[in-house]
Write a protein that holds these residues in place. Structure first.
Motif, PDB file in Angstrom:
ATOM      1  N   LEU A 116       8.644   4.523 -32.301  1.00  0.00           N
ATOM      2  CA  LEU A 116       7.908   4.808 -31.481  1.00  0.00           C
ATOM      3  C   LEU A 116       8.052   6.647 -31.083  1.00  0.00           C
ATOM      4  N   ALA A 117       9.312   6.741 -31.022  1.00  0.00           N
ATOM      5  CA  ALA A 117       9.459   7.657 -30.385  1.00  0.00           C
ATOM      6  C   ALA A 117       8.114   8.645 -31.887  1.00  0.00           C
TER       7      ALA A 117
ATOM      8  N   ARG B 170       5.378   7.805 -32.875  1.00  0.00           N
ATOM      9  CA  ARG B 170       4.149   7.964 -32.398  1.00  0.00           C
ATOM     10  C   ARG B 170       4.214   8.862 -30.868  1.00  0.00           C
ATOM     11  N   GLU B 171       4.658   9.031 -29.995  1.00  0.00           N
ATOM     12  CA  GLU B 171       4.502   9.728 -28.559  1.00  0.00           C
ATOM     13  C   GLU B 171       4.712  10.786 -28.661  1.00  0.00           C
TER      14      GLU B 171
ATOM     15  N   ARG C 208       1.007  11.744 -30.310  1.00  0.00           N
ATOM     16  CA  ARG C 208      -0.040  11.493 -29.475  1.00  0.00           C
ATOM     17  C   ARG C 208      -0.094  13.010 -28.718  1.00  0.00           C
ATOM     18  N   ILE C 209       1.128  13.752 -28.119  1.00  0.00           N
ATOM     19  CA  ILE C 209       0.578  15.317 -27.677  1.00  0.00           C
ATOM     20  C   ILE C 209       1.062  16.236 -28.566  1.00  0.00           C
TER      21      ILE C 209
ATOM     22  N   GLU D 251       9.989  17.939 -33.879  1.00  0.00           N
ATOM     23  CA  GLU D 251      10.159  17.388 -31.818  1.00  0.00           C
ATOM     24  C   GLU D 251      10.586  18.887 -31.679  1.00  0.00           C
TER      25      GLU D 251
END
Length: 196
Positions: free
Chosen positions: A7-8, A10-11, A14-15, A152
């Protein structure tokens, strides 16, 4: 990868700032993402300043011809690695603190499989990092899959999602690489024109 990591990732995707073949980016805040086939992406990270960078190259090396534009060099690992390293240093990173994570070299575009381009890209990446004394702390190379890679930059975490080779993914990757190659040809033709 745990569900929370998925989930992290995927988020972040997205950005993320997306880079295409022949590109690189250095960021402190915004994630950086790319889609790989036989290409390789290398993430560099300086933990002390919380700075990360990612590149995406198609070939291990391209010799520079005197008097020619350097646009074709953007395809090559030797140029992409130097450009990324210099961009990191310009933003405050120190070479002695850098660590690397690298991904790609898959066999997803059948026309490239015969030339072992993925394997050559991986070998170049390992040799370049070793020569520059930058430790390769994580990697995911080769295989018959494409990869979506998201860096990240604040933590240096890299999320790599493998996808089985499919016709749709192969076409998307091939389309990106073809568009990039066509842009290089156009740029090269413009650089061949003599103005007086």
């Amino acid at each position: 990868m745990s569900n929370a990591d998925h989930l992290a990732g995927r988020e972040l995707e997205r950005i993320a700032r997306v880079i295409l073949p022949g590109a690189w980016a250095v960021e402190k805040e915004r994630p950086i993402a790319t889609l790989l086939g036989s290409c390789v992406a290398v993430a560099l990270y300086d933990p002390q300043v919380g700075l990360g960078g990612l590149n995406h190259f198609m070939l291990p090396e391209v010799s520079r011809l005197s008097g020619r534009a350097d646009v074709d060099a953007l395809l090559a690992g030797n140029y992409a690695m130097e450009a990324l390293l210099n961009a990191m240093l310009a933003r405050g990173a120190r070479k002695s603190r850098l660590v690397a994570k690298a991904f790609g070299g898959g066999m997803v575009v059948s026309s490239l499989d015969r030339s072992r381009i993925g394997q050559r890209n991986v070998e170049f990446t390992r040799e370049w990092l070793e020569r520059e004394s930058i430790p390769l702390v994580a990697s995911d190379f080769l295989g018959n899959c494409s990869r979506k890679v998201v860096l990240e930059p604040r933590s240096g975490d890299v999320f790599c999602r493998r996808a089985p080779s499919s016709l749709a993914v192969s076409r998307q990757i091939d389309s990106q690489e073809q568009a990039y190659a066509e842009r290089l040809v156009t740029e090269r033709k413009r650089s061949d024109i003599e103005l007086f």
